[in-house]
Write an enzyme that holds these catalytic residues in place. Sequence first.
Site, PDB file in Angstrom:
ATOM      1  N   ASP A  12       0.708  -0.763   0.137  1.00  0.00           N
ATOM      2  CA  ASP A  12      -0.221  -0.240   0.206  1.00  0.00           C
ATOM      3  C   ASP A  12       0.878   1.561   0.032  1.00  0.00           C
ATOM      4  O   ASP A  12       2.147   1.212   0.410  1.00  0.00           O
ATOM      5  CB  ASP A  12      -1.121   0.069   1.309  1.00  0.00           C
ATOM      6  CG  ASP A  12      -1.577   0.571   1.422  1.00  0.00           C
ATOM      7  OD1 ASP A  12      -2.638   1.900   0.698  1.00  0.00           O
ATOM      8  OD2 ASP A  12      -1.232   1.439   2.435  1.00  0.00           O
ATOM      9  N   ASP A  14      -0.148   5.038   0.599  1.00  0.00           N
ATOM     10  CA  ASP A  14      -0.947   6.064   2.205  1.00  0.00           C
ATOM     11  C   ASP A  14      -0.559   5.195   3.192  1.00  0.00           C
ATOM     12  O   ASP A  14      -1.066   4.506   3.843  1.00  0.00           O
ATOM     13  CB  ASP A  14      -1.779   7.430   1.694  1.00  0.00           C
ATOM     14  CG  ASP A  14      -1.593   7.743   0.711  1.00  0.00           C
ATOM     15  OD1 ASP A  14      -0.122   9.035   0.491  1.00  0.00           O
ATOM     16  OD2 ASP A  14      -2.195   7.967  -0.344  1.00  0.00           O
ATOM     17  N   GLY A  47      -5.104   2.620  -4.378  1.00  0.00           N
ATOM     18  CA  GLY A  47      -6.142   3.149  -4.549  1.00  0.00           C
ATOM     19  C   GLY A  47      -6.345   3.915  -5.763  1.00  0.00           C
ATOM     20  O   GLY A  47      -7.008   4.415  -6.694  1.00  0.00           O
TER      21      GLY A  47
END
Length: 259
Positions: A12, A14, A47
């Site tokens: 991932d 952030d 994302g």
Amino acid sequence: MIKKPEAIVFFDLDGTLFNKDVDVLPSTYDAIRKLKQNNIVPMIATGRTPPEVLDLMRDTGIDSIIGMNGQVVIYEKNVVFTNNIDKNVITRLYEYSTRENNIPLAFYNYKMMRVSENGQPAQKFYHHLKQDVPPVDDQIYLKEPIQMLLLLCEQGESLYRDHFPELTFIRNTPYCVDVFNHGGSKGRGISELLKTQGFSDVPTYAFGDGMNDFEMFLTVDHPIAMDNAVDALKDKAEYVTDNNNNDGIAKALKKFGLI
């Protein structure tokens, strides 16, 4: 034939690969380099869209990504999976959003980003990301496949869930909600990667800190939570490493013997 890796590690961004200043730590750069030397593939799982992380991928030497929360999978620069949203569903959502809530949208695919309007909601969100507001084109979804939408709002997404059961709504920042096909997730993207590439027997690891990492943690063999992760994600982790400002990624990769 694609060379089978010894393992795949999903990161991932952030709160995970990025520290609090949205930078990559020197220890993390070094760890990624060592992974590649050991025939272990590092992959971004985010994302964000691929265009948003081109500089990061260049700087780290990572050329594979699970993008838009699993709506596109690119492995070694080749697109191996996309999960397009039906144009009719987007039309309904855009009309509902405009008529009922006055919430603008962003339209994303793995090549580009557009917004329905450049107003305060868009400016707040992209300033938060330290990005320029994308071009305005509220008809782009009629011309290009769209894999993810954003609701550019600080509240109000709960109204959408009952009206659009075919979609998933996940708040990703204080200023936006990610929208994609129901059942889409980072975990789904990982499953599609392993299936299409014949990697079902390759060990998988994942690092994350937020709820959009939840399905990813359920999919991989070894889920690793950052110390700054939400408690619900830590509960699903095999191991909780140090935080994203204190060499957490490098420490965990060493613990698992990957570097």
